[in-house]
Scaffold this motif. Structure first.
Motif, PDB file in Angstrom:
ATOM      1  N   HIS A  89      -8.438  -1.228  -0.010  1.00 42.36           N
ATOM      2  CA  HIS A  89      -9.636  -1.087  -0.847  1.00 42.36           C
ATOM      3  C   HIS A  89      -9.894   0.394  -1.099  1.00 42.36           C
ATOM      4  O   HIS A  89      -9.500   1.230  -0.276  1.00 42.36           O
ATOM      5  N   ASP A 107     -10.408   3.139   1.851  1.00 42.49           N
ATOM      6  CA  ASP A 107      -9.567   3.005   3.042  1.00 42.49           C
ATOM      7  C   ASP A 107      -8.621   4.195   3.203  1.00 42.49           C
ATOM      8  O   ASP A 107      -8.274   4.553   4.329  1.00 42.49           O
ATOM      9  N   HIS A 114      -6.593  -5.919   5.218  1.00 39.06           N
ATOM     10  CA  HIS A 114      -5.997  -4.801   5.968  1.00 39.06           C
ATOM     11  C   HIS A 114      -4.764  -5.273   6.734  1.00 39.06           C
ATOM     12  O   HIS A 114      -3.750  -4.575   6.789  1.00 39.06           O
ATOM     13  N   MET A 154     -13.094  -0.724   2.578  1.00 38.38           N
ATOM     14  CA  MET A 154     -13.343  -1.857   3.452  1.00 38.38           C
ATOM     15  C   MET A 154     -13.238  -3.124   2.591  1.00 38.38           C
ATOM     16  O   MET A 154     -12.166  -3.591   2.374  1.00 38.38           O
ATOM     17  N   GLY A 155     -14.283  -3.658   2.028  1.00 41.43           N
ATOM     18  CA  GLY A 155     -14.125  -4.784   1.127  1.00 41.43           C
ATOM     19  C   GLY A 155     -14.713  -6.069   1.669  1.00 41.43           C
ATOM     20  O   GLY A 155     -15.428  -6.080   2.661  1.00 41.43           O
TER      21      GLY A 155
HETATM   22 ZN    ZN Z   1     -10.893  -1.975   3.471  1.00 43.96          ZN
END
Ligand code: ZN
Length: 253
Positions: free
Chosen positions: A50, A53, A160, A1-2
């Motif tokens: 990330h 993912d 993303h 995610m991030g």
């Molecule tokens: Zn991500």
């Protein structure tokens, strides 16, 4: 995610996971035939913005392909160093190191004895500003007979989205098959949402083993699963963990 620098679509509470399951059961989404779309002889390339993912998007598909003897290449766009922004006690370099290790452990759980990861090391949270660079670096990594998975380009997280857009462009230029996985979409969209191209969605049913490996692999990402500080909750909350237990993965074609 991030890191969430532009969280307009992914603020607030996630859409109820049970509501998705109920709605998807009635959608009668076409199944993706893996014999046609991902033959065992093809190389599966997963481009992940990330660490984690690759599991959230396609952990089951990776595990299924590996079990058939298929080859898997991970392309890591960032090292995920920004997931704990706002937590001064966590050093971004240390976090990047930890997350690369978690990724390696997770991929091992998917059946990859020696995970092959190309790290592009773009800055986490700023992939949107580096699209041309990302495209230039993707091009030499892909071959026409690859099947390439990325996050979907309208997923709602800027890293993303740009990853999905550039992987689509690279795949068109090179001629490889591209599957785009929604990850954040399930958070902000709602069942039947008219912004989503449901007719392009395909289902990949997972075996019990692939589903179980996916959950074990996600559990390796411990830095994302617990509270980041007294004030900041986990990056991966209960809804996304519950979605990772689905026995179906979904891809836009
Ligand atoms: Zn991500």
């Amino acid at each position: 995610m991030g890191a969430l620098e532009r969280p307009a679509l992914i603020e607030g509470e996630p859409t109820d996971e049970g509501a998705w399951r109920h709605w998807l059961a009635g959608l009668r989404c076409h199944e993706l035939s893996l014999e046609d779309w991902l033959p065992a002889t093809a190389r599966l390339v997963v481009v992940a913005p990330h660490p984690d993912d690759e599991i959230l998007a396609s952990g089951g598909l990776i595990s299924t392909h590996v079990a058939q003897g298929g080859r898997v290449q991970i392309v890591a766009v960032t090292n995920g160093e920004a997931s704990h922004n706002g937590t001064p006690a966590v050093n971004p370099d240390d976090l990047a190191y930890l997350r690369r290790h978690e990724r390696w452990l997770g991929l091992r759980q998917l059946g990859l004895a020696q995970p092959s990861v190309v790290a592009l090391a773009l800055e986490d949270g700023r992939v949107q500003q580096r699209g041309a660079d990302l495209l230039a670096r993707l091009m030499p990594l892909l071959r026409p007979d690859d099947v390439v998975v990325s996050t979907w380009e309208n997923d709602g997280h800027p890293d993303h989205d740009m990853t999905g857009q550039m992987v689509r462009r690279a795949s068109v230029a090179i001629g490889c098959t591209h599957l785009a996985a929604p990850v954040w979409m399930w958070h902000w969209a709602t069942p039947g949402d008219t912004r989503i191209p449901w007719l392009r969605l395909r289902a990949v049913p997972l075996s019990a083993e692939a589903g179980s490996r996916k959950q074990t692999a996600l559990a390796a990402h411990r830095s994302q699963l617990g509270p980041r500080s007294a004030d900041l909750g986990a990056v991966l909350g209960p809804a996304i963990v519950a979605r990772a237990a689905w026995r179906t993965e979904y891809y836009f074609v």
